[in-house]
Structures are given as C-alpha cells and as structure tokens.
Scaffold this active site. Structure first.
Site, PDB file in Angstrom:
ATOM      1  N   GLY A 255       0.842  -1.196   0.000  1.00 13.75           N
ATOM      2  CA  GLY A 255       0.000   0.000   0.000  1.00 13.75           C
ATOM      3  C   GLY A 255       0.872   1.237   0.000  1.00 13.75           C
ATOM      4  O   GLY A 255       2.068   1.161  -0.231  1.00 13.75           O
ATOM      5  N   CYS A 256       0.258   2.376   0.279  1.00 12.97           N
ATOM      6  CA  CYS A 256       1.006   3.645   0.292  1.00 12.97           C
ATOM      7  C   CYS A 256       1.785   3.793   1.596  1.00 12.97           C
ATOM      8  O   CYS A 256       1.859   4.889   2.139  1.00 12.97           O
ATOM      9  CB  CYS A 256       0.059   4.817   0.141  1.00 12.97           C
ATOM     10  N   VAL A 257       2.286   2.705   2.166  1.00 12.67           N
ATOM     11  CA  VAL A 257       2.967   2.810   3.467  1.00 12.67           C
ATOM     12  C   VAL A 257       4.408   3.271   3.304  1.00 12.67           C
ATOM     13  O   VAL A 257       5.015   2.991   2.312  1.00 12.67           O
ATOM     14  CB  VAL A 257       2.921   1.474   4.243  1.00 12.67           C
TER      15      VAL A 257
ATOM     16  N   LYS B  35      -3.667   2.405   3.832  1.00 18.19           N
ATOM     17  CA  LYS B  35      -2.478   2.722   4.624  1.00 18.19           C
ATOM     18  C   LYS B  35      -2.853   3.093   6.054  1.00 18.19           C
ATOM     19  O   LYS B  35      -2.148   2.774   7.003  1.00 18.19           O
ATOM     20  CB  LYS B  35      -1.745   3.880   3.962  1.00 18.19           C
TER      21      LYS B  35
ATOM     22  N   TRP C 130       5.981   6.918  -4.681  1.00 12.97           N
ATOM     23  CA  TRP C 130       6.166   6.653  -3.250  1.00 12.97           C
ATOM     24  C   TRP C 130       6.372   5.163  -2.991  1.00 12.97           C
ATOM     25  O   TRP C 130       7.092   4.767  -2.083  1.00 12.97           O
ATOM     26  CB  TRP C 130       4.960   7.187  -2.457  1.00 12.97           C
TER      27      TRP C 130
END
Lengths: 106, 483
Positions: free
Chosen positions: A104-106, B241, B416
C-alpha cells in the site's frame, strides 16, 4: 534478479531488498544482515517477539498484520515498535521477518 | 584522400621557390584545386608522386586530420552502430495523434519537468520514440515509471500534446510481469482481497469499531463507527495505509463528520479508496476498483460519495466515474474533500477556530487535485484549499510558484511505492526549496503521498524544520465544539 550475500549465504531479494522466497530462505543470518541495514544495534528479545508475531500472522493470513494487531499480540505500544524498528513495522520489521513488502502507500 | 597545403610550406618542403610551385599547379604538373584560406587541395596520389620524384618522405597530412595535432595517430575505427529499425506504421503507443504527432520538439516540456536530465530522461525523447515506433525500446525504458505524472510538461506544451495520456499508455502496454513489482502487487492484492494491503475483513471491522468506541468515550460522546449503514447519505472510502500503519489518522474525518452531524457510512467490503490501476496504466483494474465503489453506493443506498482523499485516488475515481459510469456520476452527488469541507463551512455545520494553529502555514497543491483536475474535469481545486486553510490558521503564506504551476512533491505517479527512491528525492528538491523559501513551519497537503513524501523524505533529506498535516487533520483540530 538481485541477490544479497551475507556471511557466505546468498539470498534472492526484490527491488526493495525484501526476501523473494520468504520463509524458505529466512534464517538467523538474514536477521543479522537486516540488523546492519536498518541500523539496529542488537537483536533483543523484544525484536524477536515482533519477528515471531509477524511470521505467525503471515502464516495464517498471507499478509502482514495491521500495526494495531502487532501491538496487541506483542504487547508493545506503537511507539515502542518504532523504537525497535526505526524504519517502521511495514519496512524494517517485515524485511527482517522475511515477509514481503506491504503493498500500500505505506 | 585530399591534402590541404600552403604554397610556401610546399616550397620549403621541396626546397624550391614558391613561384615554382605555382607554375607546377598552373601548368598541371601538380594537379591542385584552390581551397579555403589561400590553401590548395591536392589529391594524396599526386602529392606522393611528387615526393617520389624528389626522393622525399611525405610530410603533409590529410586535411581531415586536425592541423594542431599532427602527432596524433589515426583513431581505431569503431564498429558502426547497429541501425535502429523504425516501424512508423505501428501506432499502438498512441492511437490519438494528439499523443505524439503534433509535437514540435520545442523542449518546453523538458524545461518544465523537474526530473528532465535524470537518467537522460526527457519528455521529448519519449514522445519522439513513440512517434518513430520504437515500441520495444520505450516499453523497456524506466523513464515512464520515473515520471510522477505531475503534468507540468503538459501544462507548458504549446502544441497541447497529451503527454500524460501517452505516459500512461506506455505504462499500460508493458508486460505486467515487468511493471515495478510493488505497484503490480498492490493492484493484484486489491483485486483479490478488496484492498491494497490485503487487510482481512474481521481485522478491519474490529479496528474501526474499536477506534469508534475510543472516540465515543473521549472527544465525541456517543460516537460509534457507522459500517454498512443502509440509507446513510454519504459513503466514505478508506486509504488502506491508515488502518494498516496510522489508524488514529482515520479519526480526523470522523471528528469532522461528528461535528457536522453528517449521516455517513463505511462499507465492510471493498472499502479501499486507493486505485493503483491508475499508476500501472491498467484501465481494466482501474475500472473494477471504481466499480466497487459504485456497487457499494447502490448496495447501501447512499446518495452522496466522498471521493477518496488521496490525490491520485480522487483523480482515478472521478475519471473512472465519468468515463465508465456516467449514469452513476450524474445520479449521485459527488464530493471532493474540498467541496464537502467548504459546504460544511459555508452552511455553518462546522465552526473553526483559527487561533489553534499559530505557526506560519503554507499549502502544497496536489497535482491531481489542481493542475490535472483542471485539465481533465474543467476545474482545479486551488482557491478552495486556501479558503479552508485560512479558516484554520492565523498566518498563511504562499509558496511560489503555486496553484497550476506548483511543483510536484516528487512522490506522485506511484513513486512513493516504486523502487526509484533516489529519483523521487531528487524530484522533490524543488518542492523542498519552495517550502524553505516560504519560511513556513506548517505545510498542509490534501494527499497522503504528498504528506508522506514531504514529512518523511524531503524534511530529513533537505533539513526542513516543518510539521506536515493533512487538510482534514488541520480542520479537525480547529473544530469548535458545538455549545
């Protein structure tokens, strides 16, 4: 495919340096290697407890646990987990435990 | 081979008067052509014949060799480059001429791109390669993946080339096994398990209910987390997240909904707001993930949807709704986070106390909410964010440039999560410079990726002494409790 050599053992890793074969390749020597990468001085019982909790949950669910579950099973508050693994439970701790990188966006 | 000689040099070499040389040339004994700078061009064989006649070693050098470096040896001939096969007939990469055909290679895009030059990346090259049909080369290249799809290139393009669409099209045509691993795995996990991180349903429900109880017992008396509430007005998605690593962050929105007395609900299934099909260029996955949100709207009989709050997720969901589910897009009231917060504010449903935030504050414009939204949907969220931020803080200062010309944080387009960390940090240097120059101590963002990049990457890398908050966190903290 990247490989990492540490103390004579070689490990296949992904682009982010996580073990590709997970539990099949994971051993104490890998823990020692990640310890150096993550800048952790010494592996304590607390580190071991986090590693065990991650591996156990992963075996059951095929993913890494949410941080609250990790807190609950280990009994460590989130702050303590970040102290143990400065790059966080998703990166440092999962890498050390031989889990794949969370997606995920972690 | 041609030799370039001067008459007096040749005269000296052969020990004759310069007029003698001129006579030889004029009579044709020494065939020569007049060259530049009062020099004569003599064929090698004619010169060597002359040397033989006078029993001398040739002294002159071919004209092609630099006159200043007569001692240099002939360079070893290199293997000729392998010719590149151009397949101009192939148009898979850009079915629409606006994707490459109309490029005039002026370089405005390269000037606007914060990572042009990194790893030889240049938007022009990518467009040209697509135009020339260099499919194999461009699909193998990492350039389209190092690009953050920020859209500064497109904004500066005088020919209106659809560079972002081309970039996504190239991403989409790469073999799925070769898509940067974390991105592709995020997409497949989401398709298989309903959210990017694969969080099991029971874990999720236990978490949100536990957090709700915590909130109900402290700041928001009587609050419980609404899950699967049929007929609730507003459906809200979750960025996986947050439950995974930052569960307390979920409560900012919940506090705002509580204050505004909103009728809202989460879904127990497919609650994910993140849509990485947008990053991987995979329209089919992107559509499936948007469709799940539409299904939840129908299933729970909601009237309004809060588009996912992260920049890419807002853009992907709105784009998907308009492209694939236009009827739903018309049927439901669709809010961006800005629309909803402003509605609460103007209708007096929430009251804010700006004295809560006293640090000098600036707003980072997310590319997806701003520049890209303006182009794709005819409206960019620029002024809305400023109105909201200024209602929450006492001192505000702009970064320059801002709004449509704002620099990307460097973590867009999946960067990211991608393995190109060095490029991501380098890309962010412009944003870091802007933040520093503004003097702001509090940076507000409307996107999870921007927030993480600025707080956890740019701040330590560029020694920024700042705090970073999401817009809804800023609002939630400034809420004045209803009397």
């Amino acid at each position: 495919m990247a490989t990492i050599d540490h103390n004579g053992t070689s490990y296949e890793v992904d682009e982010d340096g996580f073990l590709l074969k997970g539990a099949d390749d994971w051993d104490e020597n890998w823990v020692d290697y990640v310890k150096g990468v993550e800048g952790i001085a010494e592996i304590t019982d607390e580190h071991q407890k986090v590693i065990d909790a991650l591996q156990e949950y992963y075996k059951k669910n095929g993913i890494a646990p949410m941080v609250r579950i990790l807190s609950k099973t280990t009994g460590f508050p989130l702050k303590r987990i970040y102290e143990l693994f400065p790059s966080g439970p998703g990166k440092g701790a999962c890498k050390m435990a031989g889990l794949p990188k969370p997606t995920g966006c972690v | 081979m041609v030799y370039e000689v001067k008459v007096n040099e040749l005269a000296e070499e052969f020990g004759v008067h310069r007029n003698t040389i001129r006579n030889w040339i004029n009579s044709g004994t020494l065939p020569a052509q007049e060259g530049p700078g009062r020099r004569y061009l003599i064929q090698a064989e004619d010169y060597h014949r002359l040397c033989d006649k006078f029993g001398r070693k040739p002294k002159a050098f071919p004209a092609a060799q630099a006159i200043n470096a007569p001692a240099q040896e002939q360079p070893t001939p290199q293997a000729p480059p392998v010719p590149i096969r151009l397949s101009l007939s192939s148009i898979h990469l850009f079915p629409d001429p606006a994707l490459a055909d109309c490029c005039v290679t002026c370089g405005s895009c390269a000037g606007a791109c914060p990572i042009a030059g990194v790893d030889d990346l240049d938007p022009r090259k990518i467009i040209r390669m697509a135009l020339l049909g260099l499919e194999e080369e461009i699909l193998a290249s990492d350039w389209p993946w190092k690009c953050t799809l920020c859209g500064r290139c497109e904004e500066s393009c005088p020919a209106n080339v659809k560079i972002l669409e081309l970039m996504r099209s190239i991403r989409g045509q790469r073999d799925r096994a070769k898509v940067p691993h974390p991105i592709q795995k995020g997409v497949t996990t989401c398709l298989e398990k309903g959210n990017n991180l694969g969080i099991p349903k029971d874990d999720f429900l236990q978490l949100v209910k536990g957090l709700g109880t915590e909130l109900g017992e402290t700041i928001c008396p009587g609050f419980t987390t609404p899950v699967d509430v049929r007929g609730a007005r507003l459906l809200v998605t979750v960025n996986s997240k947050e439950p995974f690593v930052q569960p307390r962050q979920l409560m900012w929105w919940w506090r705002i909904f509580y204050a505004a007395q909103e009728s809202w609900t989460l879904s127990s299934e497919n609650w994910e707001g993140v849509n990485w099909g947008f990053y991987s260029g995979d329209d089919s996955s992107m559509k499936t993930i948007v469709e799940r949100i539409v299904d939840n709207m129908e299933r729970l009989n909601c009237q309004a949807l809060l588009l996912p709050e992260c920049g890419h997720a807002y853009y992907a969901t709105r784009y998907g709704l308009e492209k694939w589910f236009p009827e739903s897009a018309r049927k439901f009231k669709i809010y961006s986070i800005f629309d909803l917060l402003l509605e609460y504010l103007t209708a007096g449903r929430i009251n804010l106390d700006p004295t809560i935030h006293n640090k000098l504050t600036t707003l980072h414009d997310s590319c997806n909410y701003g520049r890209k939204s303006l182009k794709a949907f005819g409206h960019g969220y620029f002024s809305e964010g400023r109105t909201i931020v200024q209602a929450c803080c006492t001192k505000f200062r702009e970064m320059i440039p801002n709004s449509g010309d704002s620099y990307c944080c460097g973590a867009g387009g999946g960067a990211w999560a991608s393995p190109y960390a060095a490029e991501r940090v380098f890309h962010g240097r412009e944003k870091a410079r802007q933040i520093k120059a503004s003097g702001a101590k509090l940076v507000v963002t409307s996107c999870h990726n921007c927030k993480d990049q600025i707080a956890h990457s740019l701040a330590p890398e560029f020694n920024l002494e700042i705090e970073v908050k999401s817009l809804w966190e800023l609002v939630a903290q400034a809420l004045v409790p209803a009397s």
